[in-house]
Design a protein around this motif. Structure first.
Motif, PDB file in Angstrom:
ATOM      1  N   HIS A   1       0.998  -1.209  -0.084  1.00 46.72           N
ATOM      2  CA  HIS A   1      -0.005   0.009   0.015  1.00 46.72           C
ATOM      3  C   HIS A   1       0.936   1.334   0.004  1.00 46.72           C
ATOM      4  CE1 HIS A   1      -3.279   2.952   0.807  1.00 46.72           C
ATOM      5  NE2 HIS A   1      -2.643   3.104   1.984  1.00 46.72           N
TER       6      HIS A   1
ATOM      7  N   GLN B   1       1.527   4.929   0.366  1.00 52.04           N
ATOM      8  CA  GLN B   1       0.821   6.390   0.757  1.00 52.04           C
ATOM      9  C   GLN B   1       0.853   7.521  -0.172  1.00 52.04           C
ATOM     10  OE1 GLN B   1       2.525   5.900   4.585  1.00 52.04           O
ATOM     11  NE2 GLN B   1       0.815   6.221   5.491  1.00 52.04           N
ATOM     12  N   ARG B   2       0.135   8.391  -0.528  1.00 52.49           N
ATOM     13  CA  ARG B   2       0.301   9.617  -1.490  1.00 52.49           C
ATOM     14  C   ARG B   2       1.472  10.467  -1.159  1.00 52.49           C
ATOM     15  NH1 ARG B   2      -4.910  10.354  -0.214  1.00 52.49           N
ATOM     16  NH2 ARG B   2      -4.716  12.570   0.146  1.00 52.49           N
TER      17      ARG B   2
ATOM     18  N   VAL C   1       5.022   8.985  -2.415  1.00 56.08           N
ATOM     19  CA  VAL C   1       5.345   8.959  -4.004  1.00 56.08           C
ATOM     20  C   VAL C   1       6.487   9.418  -4.478  1.00 56.08           C
ATOM     21  CG1 VAL C   1       4.419   9.355  -6.283  1.00 56.08           C
ATOM     22  CG2 VAL C   1       2.788   8.507  -4.408  1.00 56.08           C
TER      23      VAL C   1
ATOM     24  N   VAL D   1      -1.680   0.479  -7.399  1.00 55.19           N
ATOM     25  CA  VAL D   1      -2.427   1.731  -7.143  1.00 55.19           C
ATOM     26  C   VAL D   1      -4.108   1.335  -7.038  1.00 55.19           C
ATOM     27  CG1 VAL D   1      -3.381   3.688  -8.845  1.00 55.19           C
ATOM     28  CG2 VAL D   1      -1.130   3.011  -8.795  1.00 55.19           C
TER      29      VAL D   1
ATOM     30  N   SER E   1      -6.314   3.750  -5.415  1.00 55.16           N
ATOM     31  CA  SER E   1      -7.498   4.917  -5.777  1.00 55.16           C
ATOM     32  C   SER E   1      -7.088   5.798  -6.911  1.00 55.16           C
ATOM     33  CB  SER E   1      -7.286   5.367  -4.286  1.00 55.16           C
ATOM     34  OG  SER E   1      -6.135   6.293  -4.218  1.00 55.16           O
TER      35      SER E   1
ATOM     36  N   ARG F   1      -7.146   8.771  -6.383  1.00 59.93           N
ATOM     37  CA  ARG F   1      -6.297   9.860  -5.716  1.00 59.93           C
ATOM     38  C   ARG F   1      -4.957   9.696  -5.467  1.00 59.93           C
ATOM     39  NH1 ARG F   1      -8.683  10.886   0.164  1.00 59.93           N
ATOM     40  NH2 ARG F   1      -7.343  12.890   0.194  1.00 59.93           N
ATOM     41  N   LEU F   2      -4.454   8.421  -5.328  1.00 60.89           N
ATOM     42  CA  LEU F   2      -3.117   7.972  -5.725  1.00 60.89           C
ATOM     43  C   LEU F   2      -2.682   8.196  -6.886  1.00 60.89           C
ATOM     44  CD1 LEU F   2      -0.476   6.600  -4.486  1.00 60.89           C
ATOM     45  CD2 LEU F   2      -1.485   4.592  -4.666  1.00 60.89           C
TER      46      LEU F   2
ATOM     47  N   GLN G   1      -1.770  11.624  -7.665  1.00 61.47           N
ATOM     48  CA  GLN G   1      -0.579  11.968  -7.065  1.00 61.47           C
ATOM     49  C   GLN G   1       0.703  11.399  -7.761  1.00 61.47           C
ATOM     50  OE1 GLN G   1      -0.507  13.495  -3.957  1.00 61.47           O
ATOM     51  NE2 GLN G   1       1.595  14.102  -4.495  1.00 61.47           N
TER      52      GLN G   1
END
Length: 226
Positions: A78, A80-81, A84, A97, A99, A101-102, A105
């Motif tokens: 997993h 986190q944004r 990145v 990936v 989401s 939102r990710l 980013q």
């Protein structure tokens, strides 16, 4: 031990491919090196393994600093944004990936660095509450949305199947991911490829290969139990 285990895993992959008429060259082995010491990873490198998967950004970056530059790193956990930026341009593939939102980013970071970042979309095929990822019915829409984002390239799908005693219990999930990939590929969405299917871990990678995996992620089967 590591080199013998690697040989065994490769032999198992080859046998699985033979059974279903696939070319073993079409299946890539990612050695999952999370929590493993540098010494064990070096043993695997010595035995010819060049692709490693990590779950945590910090651990991966620490290992990158001390291991040879020609090693290929895959982010399989997993992401986190806010992390990145630390791996953009340094990893060969981001498997997780999970989401929109990710994805956004990753796209922003790719544009900042003027690079293209290859990714897989994580699909929660078994709908487990403890897992991240898109549900199967959300995946095509996610592909369409991400396809418009600059700098991020969807190369396929990934799933983490449930932890089971009997690998056969996961065959239906691998089959479902393969069918989903075929279906999305047939839609010819711009900038979206379904070439890669990352599925199968130590307990069930043989079944995953039989069902079309192009990447398997094996940790314990290579490095032994934690």
């Amino acid at each position: 031990m590591v080199s013998e285990n690697l040989e065994q895993v490769k032999a198992n992959i080859e046998a699985a491919c033979k059974r279903v008429g696939r070319d073993p060259k079409d299946v890539r082995l990612v050695a999952v090196s999370k929590t493993k010491p540098i010494s064990l990873i070096e043993e695997a490198i010595k035995a010819g393994q060049d692709t490693f998967g990590e779950n945590k950004v910090q651990e991966m970056c620490d290992k990158m600093e001390v291991l040879p530059d020609n090693i290929k790193w895959h982010m399989i956990g997993h992401l986190q944004r806010n992390k990145v930026k630390y791996i953009a341009g340094k990893v060969e593939l981001i498997h997780s990936v999970d989401s929109i939102r990710l994805a956004k980013q990753i796209s922003d970071e790719a544009q900042k660095q003027s690079i293209e970042i290859p990714v897989l979309l994580e699909v929660n095929v078994a709908r487990e509450e403890s897992k991240f990822g898109f549900f199967t019915e959300e995946t095509e829409d996610a592909c369409r949305e991400i396809s418009k984002m600059p700098g991020i390239r969807v190369k396929g799908l990934m799933t983490s199947a449930p932890f089971v005693e009997n690998a056969e219990d996961n065959r239906k999930y691998f089959k479902k991911l393969y069918e989903l990939a075929v279906d999305i590929q047939s839609k010819n969405i711009d900038n979206i490829s379904m070439r890669e299917l990352s599925m199968g871990m130590t307990g069930d990678y043989v079944v995953a290969v039989e069902e079309g995996a192009t990447i398997v992620r094996v940790g314990t089967g290579i490095f032994g139990s934690r």
